[in-house]
Design a protein around this motif. Sequence first.
Motif, mmCIF file in Angstrom:
data_model
loop_
_atom_site.group_PDB
_atom_site.id
_atom_site.type_symbol
_atom_site.label_atom_id
_atom_site.label_comp_id
_atom_site.label_asym_id
_atom_site.label_seq_id
_atom_site.Cartn_x
_atom_site.Cartn_y
_atom_site.Cartn_z
ATOM 1 N N GLU A 1 -0.857 -11.135 7.271
ATOM 2 C CA GLU A 1 0.207 -10.160 6.997
ATOM 3 C C GLU A 1 1.517 -10.642 7.658
ATOM 4 O O GLU A 1 2.585 -10.628 7.044
ATOM 5 N N ARG B 1 1.537 6.299 14.018
ATOM 6 C CA ARG B 1 2.437 5.426 13.260
ATOM 7 C C ARG B 1 3.753 6.069 12.833
ATOM 8 O O ARG B 1 4.737 5.367 12.624
ATOM 9 N N GLY C 1 4.804 2.812 4.543
ATOM 10 C CA GLY C 1 4.239 4.154 4.585
ATOM 11 C C GLY C 1 2.734 4.078 4.707
ATOM 12 O O GLY C 1 2.136 3.002 4.582
ATOM 13 N N PHE D 1 -6.733 -10.621 9.355
ATOM 14 C CA PHE D 1 -5.922 -9.981 8.303
ATOM 15 C C PHE D 1 -4.477 -9.801 8.781
ATOM 16 O O PHE D 1 -3.520 -10.093 8.054
ATOM 17 N N ARG D 2 -4.321 -9.334 10.025
ATOM 18 C CA ARG D 2 -2.967 -9.075 10.553
ATOM 19 C C ARG D 2 -2.157 -10.366 10.674
ATOM 20 O O ARG D 2 -0.939 -10.358 10.501
HETATM 21 C C1 S3P Z 1 -4.023 -0.672 6.246
HETATM 22 C C2 S3P Z 1 -3.539 -0.326 5.002
HETATM 23 C C3 S3P Z 1 -4.009 -0.943 3.768
HETATM 24 C C4 S3P Z 1 -4.514 -2.359 4.048
HETATM 25 C C5 S3P Z 1 -5.541 -2.351 5.144
HETATM 26 C C6 S3P Z 1 -4.992 -1.784 6.442
HETATM 27 C C7 S3P Z 1 -3.515 0.056 7.428
HETATM 28 O O1 S3P Z 1 -2.963 -1.014 2.805
HETATM 29 O O2 S3P Z 1 -3.451 -3.212 4.378
HETATM 30 O O3 S3P Z 1 -6.635 -1.592 4.701
HETATM 31 O O4 S3P Z 1 -3.695 -0.424 8.569
HETATM 32 O O5 S3P Z 1 -2.912 1.142 7.240
HETATM 33 P P1 S3P Z 1 -2.434 0.275 1.961
HETATM 34 O O6 S3P Z 1 -1.424 0.969 2.807
HETATM 35 O O7 S3P Z 1 -1.829 -0.344 0.758
HETATM 36 O O8 S3P Z 1 -3.603 1.104 1.664
#
Ligand code: S3P
Length: 182
Positions: free
Chosen positions: A63, A139, A11, A59-60
């Motif tokens: 993830e 999204r 979400g 970062f991605r």
């Molecule tokens: C992001 C959401 C953030 C975090 C980053 C990017 C996004 O997490 O991963 O800032 O792309 O929507 P939260 O959904 O926990 O805030």
Amino acid sequence: MNSKSNIVLIGFMGSGKTSIGKRLSVRMKWEFIDMDDFIEKREGMSVTEIFEKKGEPYFRNIENELCERFSEAKCKIIATGGGVIKSEDNVKYLKQGGVIIYLKSKPETIAHNLRNDNTRPLLMCNDKLGRIRELLAQREPVYNRCADITIDVSQLNMEDTLNKIAEEYVKYENKRNKRTKH
Ligand code: S3P
């Protein structure tokens, strides 16, 4: 996916994935994993610093690595970052490892929840609500497509949200068990 697979919360930012996930993990006695938190600890930096110093693609990539790793996990409640669904690969891994619950929220509720927040690099702008609307419009179709269960949390307090999740999860698992028996 099989029984005791993970519960994965997806979400938009500020929809309550972390706070709901923590409480759900207490209720279900399953371990809680917050992906952003996991990444921050591993990198020794906040998400904002990672975005600034290493860039969003870095970062991605982490993830993505975590989604793969958690596709093997069992009995975990996983709170994902809001952008995790940007990668089809991530969606595939998360679905492999668990039931995906989409915590759906309205832009106005999200903006209200994040009114004092300065930890989301993608929302650092003057028109936060506008940015939320824009990103959510991109999204939302993906969240909807990925979700096994959708819970509209805009009007629900914490207790009601947890009850609703538990109720929908039991229904979902019962249906799934019936399907696998036939
Ligand atoms: C992001 C959401 C953030 C975090 C980053 C990017 C996004 O997490 O991963 O800032 O792309 O929507 P939260 O959904 O926990 O805030």
